[in-house]
Write a protein that holds these residues in place. Structure first.
Motif, PDB file in Angstrom:
ATOM      1  N   GLY A 230       0.766  -1.237   0.000  1.00  0.00           N
ATOM      2  CA  GLY A 230       0.000   0.000   0.000  1.00  0.00           C
ATOM      3  C   GLY A 230       0.795   1.283   0.000  1.00  0.00           C
ATOM      4  N   ASP A 231       0.053   2.385  -0.170  1.00  0.00           N
ATOM      5  CA  ASP A 231       0.578   3.715  -0.429  1.00  0.00           C
ATOM      6  C   ASP A 231       1.420   3.691  -1.705  1.00  0.00           C
ATOM      7  OD1 ASP A 231      -0.870   4.916   1.530  1.00  0.00           O
ATOM      8  OD2 ASP A 231       0.836   5.474   2.775  1.00  0.00           O
TER       9      ASP A 231
ATOM     10  N   HIS B 151      -2.301  -2.798   4.773  1.00  0.00           N
ATOM     11  CA  HIS B 151      -1.411  -1.638   4.807  1.00  0.00           C
ATOM     12  C   HIS B 151      -1.001  -1.276   6.240  1.00  0.00           C
ATOM     13  CE1 HIS B 151       0.535   2.036   3.682  1.00  0.00           C
ATOM     14  NE2 HIS B 151      -0.304   2.775   4.383  1.00  0.00           N
ATOM     15  N   ASP B 152      -1.979  -1.190   7.119  1.00  0.00           N
ATOM     16  CA  ASP B 152      -1.741  -0.711   8.486  1.00  0.00           C
ATOM     17  C   ASP B 152      -1.852  -1.875   9.467  1.00  0.00           C
ATOM     18  OD1 ASP B 152      -1.749   0.606  10.957  1.00  0.00           O
ATOM     19  OD2 ASP B 152      -3.038   2.227  10.247  1.00  0.00           O
TER      20      ASP B 152
ATOM     21  N   THR C 275      -8.384  -3.688   0.512  1.00  0.00           N
ATOM     22  CA  THR C 275      -7.665  -3.256   1.710  1.00  0.00           C
ATOM     23  C   THR C 275      -6.936  -4.423   2.380  1.00  0.00           C
ATOM     24  OG1 THR C 275      -9.633  -3.545   3.060  1.00  0.00           O
ATOM     25  CG2 THR C 275      -9.225  -1.332   2.163  1.00  0.00           C
ATOM     26  N   HIS C 276      -7.385  -5.650   2.129  1.00  0.00           N
ATOM     27  CA  HIS C 276      -6.760  -6.859   2.660  1.00  0.00           C
ATOM     28  C   HIS C 276      -6.614  -7.851   1.504  1.00  0.00           C
ATOM     29  CE1 HIS C 276      -8.408  -5.083   6.289  1.00  0.00           C
ATOM     30  NE2 HIS C 276      -7.834  -6.000   7.047  1.00  0.00           N
ATOM     31  N   ALA C 277      -5.538  -8.605   1.495  1.00  0.00           N
ATOM     32  CA  ALA C 277      -5.353  -9.649   0.489  1.00  0.00           C
ATOM     33  C   ALA C 277      -4.652 -10.831   1.131  1.00  0.00           C
ATOM     34  CB  ALA C 277      -4.537  -9.128  -0.691  1.00  0.00           C
TER      35      ALA C 277
ATOM     36  N   VAL D 100       2.233 -15.583   7.799  1.00  0.00           N
ATOM     37  CA  VAL D 100       2.997 -14.359   7.593  1.00  0.00           C
ATOM     38  C   VAL D 100       2.017 -13.200   7.406  1.00  0.00           C
ATOM     39  CG1 VAL D 100       4.669 -13.148   6.115  1.00  0.00           C
ATOM     40  CG2 VAL D 100       4.871 -15.618   6.454  1.00  0.00           C
ATOM     41  N   VAL D 101       2.320 -12.064   8.039  1.00  0.00           N
ATOM     42  CA  VAL D 101       1.563 -10.833   7.831  1.00  0.00           C
ATOM     43  C   VAL D 101       2.532  -9.792   7.278  1.00  0.00           C
ATOM     44  CG1 VAL D 101       0.286  -8.957   8.946  1.00  0.00           C
ATOM     45  CG2 VAL D 101      -0.075 -11.325   9.691  1.00  0.00           C
ATOM     46  N   VAL D 102       2.166  -9.208   6.135  1.00  0.00           N
ATOM     47  CA  VAL D 102       2.972  -8.152   5.523  1.00  0.00           C
ATOM     48  C   VAL D 102       2.185  -6.849   5.639  1.00  0.00           C
ATOM     49  CG1 VAL D 102       4.095  -7.307   3.418  1.00  0.00           C
ATOM     50  CG2 VAL D 102       4.041  -9.774   3.912  1.00  0.00           C
ATOM     51  N   THR D 103       2.831  -5.826   6.211  1.00  0.00           N
ATOM     52  CA  THR D 103       2.206  -4.518   6.372  1.00  0.00           C
ATOM     53  C   THR D 103       3.144  -3.436   5.848  1.00  0.00           C
ATOM     54  OG1 THR D 103       3.107  -4.155   8.586  1.00  0.00           O
ATOM     55  CG2 THR D 103       0.965  -5.263   8.464  1.00  0.00           C
ATOM     56  N   GLY D 104       2.639  -2.225   5.817  1.00  0.00           N
ATOM     57  CA  GLY D 104       3.436  -1.057   5.473  1.00  0.00           C
ATOM     58  C   GLY D 104       3.088   0.048   6.449  1.00  0.00           C
TER      59      GLY D 104
END
Length: 160
Positions: free
Chosen positions: A39-40, A89-90, A74-76, A105-109
């Motif tokens: 995201g972003d 993203h958050d 917003t979620h994938a 695994v969780v990937v965020t930004g």
């Protein structure tokens, strides 16, 4: 028992590009089996550049507004070999029931702060920001290497 693939999968991680596709980021992602953008993004041309490298999984960030971003979720989730990955993203938007969904695994930004941490058996990865520098935070991206049920995360500084 599932067959193990011939080679580990390399999943490139990038976030918070804010409309900037750095050559160093493209070089880091070259040769990946897939790319996750947390995201972003801020412009479709970023996704077009990344899609030339590998298949994309993308989520919308708080700065992804306008018609071009309306269809971005917003979620994938994606499953690579035997590993289920959730992308948001958050970090504040991560559901509490990760174990119920077998997420490994969780990937965020969002924070622009690169991070690899394990919590209750779930690997949390924030590749940091690959876009314009914010404060004194590093410019970075990440990589997941997945071999069957094994997963390893690494961070890569793109510039000094």
């Amino acid at each position: 028992m599932p067959q193990r693939p011939a080679h580990p999968s390399r999943i490139g991680l990038i976030s918070d590009t804010h409309n900037l596709v750095r050559p160093e980021a493209l070089a880091h992602l070259a040769g990946c089996d897939a790319i996750v953008h947390a995201g972003d993004i801020c412009n479709q041309t970023v996704l077009d550049a990344l899609a030339q490298i590998a298949p994309l999984t993308v989520v919308r960030g708080n700065n992804d507004i306008g018609e071009w971003a309306a269809s971005i979720p917003t979620h994938a989730t994606l499953i690579v070999q035997q590993v289920k990955i959730l992308v948001v993203h958050d970090l504040a938007d991560v559901p509490r029931n990760l174990h119920d969904d077998d997420v490994r695994v969780v990937v965020t930004g969002h924070s622009h702060k690169p991070l690899i941490a394990e919590r209750d058996g779930v690997l949390f990865v924030n590749p940091g920001s690959a876009g314009p520098r914010r404060f004194k935070l590093p410019i970075s991206a990440g990589m997941l290497t997945i071999d069957g049920a094994r997963v390893e995360a690494t961070l890569h500084m793109l510039t000094t």
